[in-house]
Design a protein around this motif. Structure first.
Motif, PDB file in Angstrom:
ATOM      1  N   THR A  81      -2.214 -31.348   8.519  1.00  9.93           N
ATOM      2  CA  THR A  81      -1.482 -31.364   9.791  1.00  9.93           C
ATOM      3  C   THR A  81      -1.186 -29.922  10.222  1.00  9.93           C
ATOM      4  O   THR A  81      -1.232 -28.998   9.402  1.00  9.93           O
ATOM      5  CB  THR A  81      -0.114 -32.082   9.625  1.00  9.93           C
ATOM      6  OG1 THR A  81       0.616 -31.404   8.588  1.00  9.93           O
ATOM      7  CG2 THR A  81      -0.273 -33.544   9.256  1.00  9.93           C
ATOM      8  N   THR A  82      -0.832 -29.780  11.498  1.00  7.89           N
ATOM      9  CA  THR A  82      -0.425 -28.464  12.015  1.00  7.89           C
ATOM     10  C   THR A  82       0.808 -27.973  11.265  1.00  7.89           C
ATOM     11  O   THR A  82       0.916 -26.796  10.919  1.00  7.89           O
ATOM     12  CB  THR A  82      -0.070 -28.588  13.520  1.00  7.89           C
ATOM     13  OG1 THR A  82      -1.174 -29.196  14.167  1.00  7.89           O
ATOM     14  CG2 THR A  82       0.232 -27.260  14.153  1.00  7.89           C
ATOM     15  N   GLU A  83       1.740 -28.896  11.010  1.00  8.33           N
ATOM     16  CA  GLU A  83       2.998 -28.514  10.348  1.00  8.33           C
ATOM     17  C   GLU A  83       2.727 -27.993   8.939  1.00  8.33           C
ATOM     18  O   GLU A  83       3.372 -27.059   8.478  1.00  8.33           O
ATOM     19  CB  GLU A  83       3.962 -29.706  10.288  1.00  8.33           C
ATOM     20  CG  GLU A  83       4.608 -30.070  11.605  1.00  8.33           C
ATOM     21  CD  GLU A  83       3.648 -30.725  12.590  1.00  8.33           C
ATOM     22  OE1 GLU A  83       2.561 -31.182  12.174  1.00  8.33           O
ATOM     23  OE2 GLU A  83       3.992 -30.780  13.779  1.00  8.33           O
ATOM     24  N   ALA A  84       1.759 -28.617   8.244  1.00  4.25           N
ATOM     25  CA  ALA A  84       1.425 -28.164   6.885  1.00  4.25           C
ATOM     26  C   ALA A  84       0.885 -26.736   6.935  1.00  4.25           C
ATOM     27  O   ALA A  84       1.237 -25.887   6.108  1.00  4.25           O
ATOM     28  CB  ALA A  84       0.391 -29.099   6.262  1.00  4.25           C
ATOM     29  N   ARG A  85       0.061 -26.473   7.951  1.00  2.00           N
ATOM     30  CA  ARG A  85      -0.512 -25.129   8.082  1.00  2.00           C
ATOM     31  C   ARG A  85       0.591 -24.111   8.399  1.00  2.00           C
ATOM     32  O   ARG A  85       0.636 -23.022   7.847  1.00  2.00           O
ATOM     33  CB  ARG A  85      -1.601 -25.140   9.153  1.00  2.00           C
ATOM     34  CG  ARG A  85      -2.661 -24.091   8.910  1.00  2.00           C
ATOM     35  CD  ARG A  85      -3.839 -24.201   9.836  1.00  2.00           C
ATOM     36  NE  ARG A  85      -3.496 -24.200  11.221  1.00  2.00           N
ATOM     37  CZ  ARG A  85      -3.588 -25.237  12.033  1.00  2.00           C
ATOM     38  NH1 ARG A  85      -4.047 -26.388  11.589  1.00  2.00           N
ATOM     39  NH2 ARG A  85      -3.261 -25.144  13.300  1.00  2.00           N
ATOM     40  N   ARG A  86       1.500 -24.505   9.282  1.00  4.86           N
ATOM     41  CA  ARG A  86       2.620 -23.596   9.637  1.00  4.86           C
ATOM     42  C   ARG A  86       3.478 -23.303   8.411  1.00  4.86           C
ATOM     43  O   ARG A  86       3.911 -22.174   8.200  1.00  4.86           O
ATOM     44  CB  ARG A  86       3.510 -24.235  10.710  1.00  4.86           C
ATOM     45  CG  ARG A  86       2.794 -24.510  11.986  1.00  4.86           C
ATOM     46  CD  ARG A  86       3.255 -23.587  13.133  1.00  4.86           C
ATOM     47  NE  ARG A  86       2.265 -23.584  14.194  1.00  4.86           N
ATOM     48  CZ  ARG A  86       2.176 -24.491  15.168  1.00  4.86           C
ATOM     49  NH1 ARG A  86       3.052 -25.473  15.210  1.00  4.86           N
ATOM     50  NH2 ARG A  86       1.247 -24.413  16.086  1.00  4.86           N
ATOM     51  N   LEU A  87       3.714 -24.337   7.609  1.00  5.09           N
ATOM     52  CA  LEU A  87       4.530 -24.132   6.405  1.00  5.09           C
ATOM     53  C   LEU A  87       3.805 -23.186   5.450  1.00  5.09           C
ATOM     54  O   LEU A  87       4.422 -22.269   4.897  1.00  5.09           O
ATOM     55  CB  LEU A  87       4.808 -25.484   5.723  1.00  5.09           C
ATOM     56  CG  LEU A  87       5.581 -25.390   4.397  1.00  5.09           C
ATOM     57  CD1 LEU A  87       6.967 -24.771   4.603  1.00  5.09           C
ATOM     58  CD2 LEU A  87       5.716 -26.774   3.748  1.00  5.09           C
ATOM     59  N   THR A 125      10.929 -29.920  10.519  1.00  2.46           N
ATOM     60  CA  THR A 125      10.127 -28.783  10.993  1.00  2.46           C
ATOM     61  C   THR A 125       9.660 -27.948   9.799  1.00  2.46           C
ATOM     62  O   THR A 125      10.300 -27.975   8.730  1.00  2.46           O
ATOM     63  CB  THR A 125      10.970 -27.861  11.908  1.00  2.46           C
ATOM     64  OG1 THR A 125      12.054 -27.334  11.122  1.00  2.46           O
ATOM     65  CG2 THR A 125      11.530 -28.593  13.110  1.00  2.46           C
ATOM     66  N   PRO A 126       8.589 -27.172   9.985  1.00  2.00           N
ATOM     67  CA  PRO A 126       8.150 -26.273   8.916  1.00  2.00           C
ATOM     68  C   PRO A 126       9.254 -25.302   8.479  1.00  2.00           C
ATOM     69  O   PRO A 126       9.398 -25.024   7.291  1.00  2.00           O
ATOM     70  CB  PRO A 126       6.963 -25.532   9.543  1.00  2.00           C
ATOM     71  CG  PRO A 126       6.440 -26.488  10.570  1.00  2.00           C
ATOM     72  CD  PRO A 126       7.638 -27.188  11.115  1.00  2.00           C
ATOM     73  N   ASP A 127      10.067 -24.830   9.428  1.00  2.00           N
ATOM     74  CA  ASP A 127      11.161 -23.905   9.070  1.00  2.00           C
ATOM     75  C   ASP A 127      12.161 -24.570   8.135  1.00  2.00           C
ATOM     76  O   ASP A 127      12.636 -23.969   7.179  1.00  2.00           O
ATOM     77  CB  ASP A 127      11.914 -23.446  10.337  1.00  2.00           C
ATOM     78  CG  ASP A 127      11.161 -22.338  11.044  1.00  2.00           C
ATOM     79  OD1 ASP A 127      10.156 -21.855  10.474  1.00  2.00           O
ATOM     80  OD2 ASP A 127      11.563 -21.991  12.175  1.00  2.00           O
ATOM     81  N   GLU A 128      12.479 -25.822   8.463  1.00  2.00           N
ATOM     82  CA  GLU A 128      13.430 -26.566   7.626  1.00  2.00           C
ATOM     83  C   GLU A 128      12.845 -26.725   6.211  1.00  2.00           C
ATOM     84  O   GLU A 128      13.558 -26.591   5.216  1.00  2.00           O
ATOM     85  CB  GLU A 128      13.635 -27.938   8.277  1.00  2.00           C
ATOM     86  CG  GLU A 128      15.003 -28.520   8.105  1.00  2.00           C
ATOM     87  CD  GLU A 128      15.070 -29.892   8.781  1.00  2.00           C
ATOM     88  OE1 GLU A 128      14.690 -30.007   9.977  1.00  2.00           O
ATOM     89  OE2 GLU A 128      15.473 -30.853   8.107  1.00  2.00           O
ATOM     90  N   ALA A 129      11.545 -27.014   6.135  1.00  2.00           N
ATOM     91  CA  ALA A 129      10.888 -27.187   4.827  1.00  2.00           C
ATOM     92  C   ALA A 129      10.876 -25.847   4.072  1.00  2.00           C
ATOM     93  O   ALA A 129      11.090 -25.810   2.853  1.00  2.00           O
ATOM     94  CB  ALA A 129       9.474 -27.719   5.017  1.00  2.00           C
ATOM     95  N   ALA A 130      10.644 -24.754   4.794  1.00  3.63           N
ATOM     96  CA  ALA A 130      10.626 -23.428   4.145  1.00  3.63           C
ATOM     97  C   ALA A 130      12.004 -23.103   3.586  1.00  3.63           C
ATOM     98  O   ALA A 130      12.126 -22.502   2.510  1.00  3.63           O
ATOM     99  CB  ALA A 130      10.179 -22.363   5.144  1.00  3.63           C
ATOM    100  N   ARG A 131      13.055 -23.544   4.285  1.00  3.62           N
ATOM    101  CA  ARG A 131      14.425 -23.294   3.779  1.00  3.62           C
ATOM    102  C   ARG A 131      14.678 -24.099   2.501  1.00  3.62           C
ATOM    103  O   ARG A 131      15.331 -23.641   1.583  1.00  3.62           O
ATOM    104  CB  ARG A 131      15.465 -23.631   4.862  1.00  3.62           C
ATOM    105  CG  ARG A 131      15.527 -22.578   5.960  1.00  3.62           C
ATOM    106  CD  ARG A 131      16.813 -22.675   6.766  1.00  3.62           C
ATOM    107  NE  ARG A 131      16.869 -23.879   7.573  1.00  3.62           N
ATOM    108  CZ  ARG A 131      16.313 -24.005   8.785  1.00  3.62           C
ATOM    109  NH1 ARG A 131      15.673 -22.982   9.317  1.00  3.62           N
ATOM    110  NH2 ARG A 131      16.401 -25.127   9.459  1.00  3.62           N
TER     111      ARG A 131
END
Ligand SMILES: NC(=O)c1ccc[n+]([C@@H]2O[C@H](COP(=O)([O-])OP(=O)(O)OC[C@H]3O[C@@H](n4cnc5c(N)ncnc54)[C@H](OP(=O)(O)O)[C@@H]3O)[C@@H](O)[C@H]2O)c1
Length: 256
Positions: A15-21, A241-247
């Motif tokens: 997914t796009t979100e996986a790539r962003r993460l 969101t990817p940001d939330e996952a990164a946190r």
């Protein structure tokens, strides 16, 4: 002072979100990120970091991979409709004793003027079609076309949009449009007009990349069959969101 080992995060992607993460984690020196792709798309957009491709062989295979590669945390960033993989991830995380987070973009919300019909499955969506229209824009992906290949729908015409070419069974009367989002509103308006579409079928994928078709359908007064999402496995925390996952990853890192 010894350098602390990097936290190894396995991102189940596609997914796009996986790539962003992966992009966000790859910039963090304390994190080693590996993205796993199913291998369905012929030429996927590659994320930064390490990439592995292909199935693991069920939850046991995934758990074994996690142990062998010293994975510290798992992020299930697969598509909201990749339900089998999400179940496998939950089982594998329990087997391998690693924390798991699901990264799920929010679903779409109907707005004034929308004529949405909710369906619990592709088969249910197919069953709704004869009462709604004759020229169908089918955007549910090339997997699962079998649900629309039934004799009961032979009178309907389908415009099937997918990234790679679909394989049989397919609807009897169809045209295939090979394309990959993001799609823009003008393009979607034009597509509906040119093909005289009178009903749209979509999964509730959420996100901006494929949302313009919903706006175009609303403007044209076209009904939309929206296939509901399968639930995230019980007990798995969800980031939007990817940001939330990164946190979430950063917190593991800080506590680890
Ligand atoms: N379903 C959709 O509408 C959709 C849309 C856009 C993108 N995608 C992406 O396409 C891929 C496949 O989706 P699907 O709906 O076919 O999955 P699925 O039905 O949930 O999974 C079927 C099997 O494919 C393998 N698999 C799925 N995702 C994987 C990943 N990221 N890495 C390694 N193996 C994976 C697993 O095989 P093993 O059991 O052998 O491990 C899994 O059991 C996913 O990565 C998903 O994010 C799906």
């Amino acid at each position: 002072m010894p350098v602390p080992a990097a936290v190894h995060v396995l991102v189940l992607g596609g997914t796009t979100e996986a790539r962003r993460l992966a992009e966000s984690l790859a910039g963090d020196r304390g994190v080693r990120v590996t993205t796993s792709l199913a291998g369905r798309v012929a030429a996927p957009r590659m994320p930064p970091g390490e990439v592995r491709v292909g199935g693991f062989g069920g939850p046991e295979g995934l758990a074994a991979w996690v142990r062998e590669h010293d994975v510290d945390a798992l992020v299930d960033a697969t598509h909201p409709f990749a339900a089998a993989m999400s179940r496998n991830a939950a089982e594998a995380a329990a087997l391998a004793h690693v924390p798991l987070l699901a990264l799920r973009r929010p679903g779409w919300v109907a707005q004034d003027g929308d004529r949405w019909h909710s369906a619990g499955s592709l088969a249910e969506a197919a069953g709704l079609l004869p009462a709604l229209g004759e020229r169908v824009f089918l955007t549910t992906g090339r997997m699962g076309l079998a649900a629309f290949a039934t004799a009961g729908l032979d009178a309907l015409w389908f415009l099937v949009r997918s990234v790679d070419a679909p394989e049989p069974p397919c609807p009897a009367r169809m045209e295939v449009l090979l394309d990959r989002g993001p799609f823009d509103l003008d393009g979607e308006r034009e597509l509906l007009r040119r093909h005289r579409i009178d009903v749209l079928v979509t999964k509730d994928s959420g996100g901006d990349a494929t949302a313009p078709k919903l706006t175009a359908a609303r403007e044209a007064g076209i009904p939309v069959v929206v296939v509901r999402r399968p639930p995230v496995p019980e007990g798995v925390p969800v980031a939007r969101t990817p940001d939330e996952a990164a946190r979430w990853v950063a917190r593991l890192h800080a506590s680890g």
